[in-house]
Design an enzyme around this catalytic site. Structure first.
Site, PDB file in Angstrom:
ATOM      1  N   THR A   1      52.675  -0.791  28.579  1.00  0.00           N
ATOM      2  CA  THR A   1      52.121   0.311  27.807  1.00  0.00           C
ATOM      3  C   THR A   1      52.645   0.317  26.411  1.00  0.00           C
ATOM      4  O   THR A   1      53.831   0.398  26.188  1.00  0.00           O
ATOM      5  CB  THR A   1      52.466   1.645  28.413  1.00  0.00           C
ATOM      6  OG1 THR A   1      51.899   1.671  29.676  1.00  0.00           O
ATOM      7  CG2 THR A   1      51.874   2.748  27.570  1.00  0.00           C
TER       8      THR A   1
ATOM      9  N   SER B   1      56.986  14.082  28.059  1.00  0.00           N
ATOM     10  CA  SER B   1      56.669  12.971  27.147  1.00  0.00           C
ATOM     11  C   SER B   1      55.538  12.158  27.728  1.00  0.00           C
ATOM     12  O   SER B   1      55.118  12.380  28.839  1.00  0.00           O
ATOM     13  CB  SER B   1      57.899  12.100  26.898  1.00  0.00           C
ATOM     14  OG  SER B   1      58.298  11.467  28.092  1.00  0.00           O
TER      15      SER B   1
ATOM     16  N   LYS C   1      54.772  -0.557  19.375  1.00  0.00           N
ATOM     17  CA  LYS C   1      55.591   0.561  19.822  1.00  0.00           C
ATOM     18  C   LYS C   1      55.515   0.599  21.340  1.00  0.00           C
ATOM     19  O   LYS C   1      54.525   0.163  21.947  1.00  0.00           O
ATOM     20  CB  LYS C   1      55.142   1.893  19.213  1.00  0.00           C
ATOM     21  CG  LYS C   1      53.825   2.441  19.655  1.00  0.00           C
ATOM     22  CD  LYS C   1      53.722   3.122  21.004  1.00  0.00           C
ATOM     23  CE  LYS C   1      54.859   4.040  21.322  1.00  0.00           C
ATOM     24  NZ  LYS C   1      54.658   4.611  22.717  1.00  0.00           N
TER      25      LYS C   1
ATOM     26  N   GLU D   1      63.390   2.678  27.594  1.00  0.00           N
ATOM     27  CA  GLU D   1      64.074   3.973  27.720  1.00  0.00           C
ATOM     28  C   GLU D   1      65.272   3.924  28.666  1.00  0.00           C
ATOM     29  O   GLU D   1      65.136   3.618  29.845  1.00  0.00           O
ATOM     30  CB  GLU D   1      63.096   5.023  28.239  1.00  0.00           C
ATOM     31  CG  GLU D   1      62.138   5.499  27.176  1.00  0.00           C
ATOM     32  CD  GLU D   1      61.078   6.440  27.725  1.00  0.00           C
ATOM     33  OE1 GLU D   1      61.000   6.593  28.957  1.00  0.00           O
ATOM     34  OE2 GLU D   1      60.349   7.007  26.908  1.00  0.00           O
TER      35      GLU D   1
ATOM     36  N   ASN E   1      63.338  10.967  30.901  1.00  0.00           N
ATOM     37  CA  ASN E   1      62.012  11.251  31.435  1.00  0.00           C
ATOM     38  C   ASN E   1      61.949  12.524  32.269  1.00  0.00           C
ATOM     39  O   ASN E   1      60.931  12.808  32.894  1.00  0.00           O
ATOM     40  CB  ASN E   1      61.516  10.057  32.245  1.00  0.00           C
ATOM     41  CG  ASN E   1      61.150   8.908  31.317  1.00  0.00           C
ATOM     42  OD1 ASN E   1      60.239   9.024  30.513  1.00  0.00           O
ATOM     43  ND2 ASN E   1      61.893   7.823  31.404  1.00  0.00           N
TER      44      ASN E   1
ATOM     45  N   THR F   1      57.550   6.403  19.261  1.00  0.00           N
ATOM     46  CA  THR F   1      57.671   7.667  20.017  1.00  0.00           C
ATOM     47  C   THR F   1      59.140   7.779  20.444  1.00  0.00           C
ATOM     48  O   THR F   1      59.962   8.229  19.657  1.00  0.00           O
ATOM     49  CB  THR F   1      56.719   7.709  21.233  1.00  0.00           C
ATOM     50  OG1 THR F   1      56.914   6.544  22.032  1.00  0.00           O
ATOM     51  CG2 THR F   1      55.275   7.784  20.784  1.00  0.00           C
TER      52      THR F   1
END
EC number: 2.3.1.35
Lengths: 391, 391
Positions: free
Chosen positions: B187, B391, B176, B267, B386, B153
């Site tokens: 997650t 997302s 992922k 991220e 974010n 993603t």
């Protein structure tokens, strides 16, 4: 009754003097030392402190001196938290209280101390102690504003509030705090004063009831401080003994006012976010869910981006142990029920998030209790303020 | 035994084929559908799933089909989480499994489904179902890399790992996950495969032991997903039945490798942070303290700013219920003991934080247990990623 011209903050109530001066603790040269003195006739006082187990020296000291329910004065400094400074740090706090007592002719065991600033650094006592003399010389019945200014750290504005009761008594206060806000007290220093005649036990009850639903429900960034201190001093100078309900309500009003000022001045924030959890099985459930939502970094980023990303609200609710059925959760953002029955609700494009205030409502459909927690969005400015220098 | 040229990731072990294709679920046109098929002879499988109480439809489905300890195939999509989509979303997951079963001549009750992407949006089934046919046509013994690419993603790189045992069996996997990493599984979607002959109960034991100290100890941003899924499929195609200890160790090795790849690709992160809590009274205490440190936004900002702000570490420790004496806490940052006995230790200027990896060591001096949790710093880029889009 003398014709009292109320000051702001801690000198709004009769019987108090205050001062704020520059002792030189802050390299910036901004005011950094505040003094609040209760001239009586009563010296009743109460306090609540951080629930962090790592407590700063001034917290340990002030908890101790408050045990008899009396305070003559509070000395507060910004520019250094005096936390994690060991026995020598505790001696510094003790010496500060002794200096106040000696200068004003008081008992050191009636002097509370509060500090805020960087953790793990000793205070410059050679600057602080002369600062106490300076502050003592400046004490004035209209010194509330100067005191509020002197306790600022990264606050962009100083914070005061007043509730004046028609029966002739007043509750006023000042607060500092702009980051590290979290439960078990939003991290802050707060001094409240009143000229109502209230004994220490009733002060304590009113203060605990007020902080439980105000400062304790501000959760700006989930971080709990080592120095949180909220003090309430009563001079009885108005000569009026209020009913406990009216008094508690006035204390709550001032605390709520100051708490919202903290939210509105949180470091780097662009949004003030009210999390309302409704129809919970218990108030504790409602608080747990509201805190979980308030601490979800992904949601806080989405709110910054004005994105009504309700999936992140559900993901946060799902991490709690509160009573709810995932298929019975409703979520509204700014009044639009974007999630109904745990799934897609009204069109998210109907949500406007342009204003600074954002309201997230989570309906657990599991009872009739509720709670509100205040937080802020997560922004690049927050990261910058907390990474660019030690604080 | 045939001369097997090992592929990467899920096709490193014999007995597996995989594919990754573009079904069109993602607007970007990037690959978004992966298929992993176990050609046996064994179909033994195990899985662990998010502990979030708000579970996505594919999690509910896959938990169900795994109850008999067998899986023939796993179909995974990026571009949509199919979470908070109600009964219709569950029907979509069911239809996806049925489509895989029909296309490959399998039983739908042996097909696991995993999805990742935005919560609260239905999947475009008119694109996804033809994508299954496309993927089935592309299934290959060297399809592991394409499958790993298709489940990305916001990942900047695809993630695979392999542990080959000298006895002739292999464990491989793909993962992922780049944000929303938190405990109760970081997650993520993870598929592990092995050609060892291991029954479902032993797979389950090895998988739970491995995830407990790897994926469960990655806490990038404190946010727990609705879709976390880690599956382990065993084909027995090597013909070798390994000892349980050797097998568990191989599974743990692959999980640890993938977990660190997740941390390294989180991220917006500029630092990978290892939190070692040592000399705790219990492992649970060590984990609680490590998580509290890992989730402290102020500390994460300080680390981003390369500021060895140990006071924020102590403030985080102080919020826990772990056994410790505040005056006996030692903290090192990158090996320099900047806090000794709850107070100032070695000179903080000795700490270098230039490298991407930062190690925070908290010595509770309360026992002999320990735990490690991995996290990242908090950066303006994280906020941007974010907040700038859903997302």
């Amino acid at each position: 009754m003398t014709n009292h011209l109320p000051g702001v903050g801690v000198t709004a109530a009769k019987g108090f003097r205050a001062a704020g001066v520059t002792a030189g603790i802050k390299a910036s040269g901004s005011p950094d030392l505040a003094l609040v003195v209760n001239d009586g006739p009563s010296l009743a006082a109460a306090g609540v402190f951080t629930s962090n187990r790592v407590k700063a020296a001034p917290v340990l000291w002030s908890e101790q001196v408050l045990k008899d329910g009396h305070l003559s004065a509070v000395v507060l400094n910004s520019g250094g938290a005096n936390a994690c400074t060991g026995p020598l740090g505790f001696q510094d706090t003790h010496a500060t209280a002794e200096k106040v007592a000696e200068t004003l002719g008081l008992n050191a065991a009636d002097v509370a101390v509060a500090s805020t600033g960087l953790i793990g650094v000793r205070l410059p006592m050679e600057l602080l102690l002369p600062g106490v003399e300076l502050a003592a010389a400046e004490l004035a019945e209209d010194g509330g504003e100067a005191a509020a200014v002197a306790i600022k750290t990264t606050d962009t504005v100083h914070k005061t509030a007043v509730a004046a009761h028609p029966d002739g008594w007043t509750v006023g206060g000042m607060a500092k705090g702009a980051g590290m806000l979290a439960p078990g007290l939003a991290t802050m220093l707060v001094v409240l004063t009143t000229d109502a005649a209230v004994d220490a036990a009733d002060l304590d009850a009113a203060l605990r009831a007020a902080t439980r639903t105000t400062f304790d429900r501000v959760d700006s960034d989930g971080c709990m401080s080592t120095n949180d201190t909220v003090l309430l001093l009563a001079s009885a100078a108005s000569g009026v003994t209020p009913g406990q309900d009216a008094f508690a309500e006035a204390v709550r009003t001032v605390c709520a006012d100051l708490a919202l000022q903290l939210v509105g001045d949180a470091e780097g924030a662009s949004k003030d976010v009210r999390i309302d959890v409704v129809n919970a099985a218990t108030e504790a459930d409602a608080v747990e869910v509201a805190r979980s939502i308030a601490r979800n970094n992904l949601l806080k980023c989405a709110i910054h981006g004005e994105d009504p990303n309700w999936g992140r609200v559900l993901a946060a609710i799902g991490t709690t142990a509160a009573a709810f059925d995932p298929d019975a959760l409703d979520v509204a953002i700014n009044g639009v029920w974007v999630c109904r029955g745990g799934s897609v609700g009204e069109d998210r494009d109907l949500v406007s998030m342009k204003d600074r205030q954002v309201v997230v409502t989570a309906d657990l459909n599991a009872g009739s209790d509720r709670a509100t927690v205040w937080t802020n969005d997560l922004t690049a400015d927050y990261v910058h303020e907390n990474s660019a220098y030690s604080s």
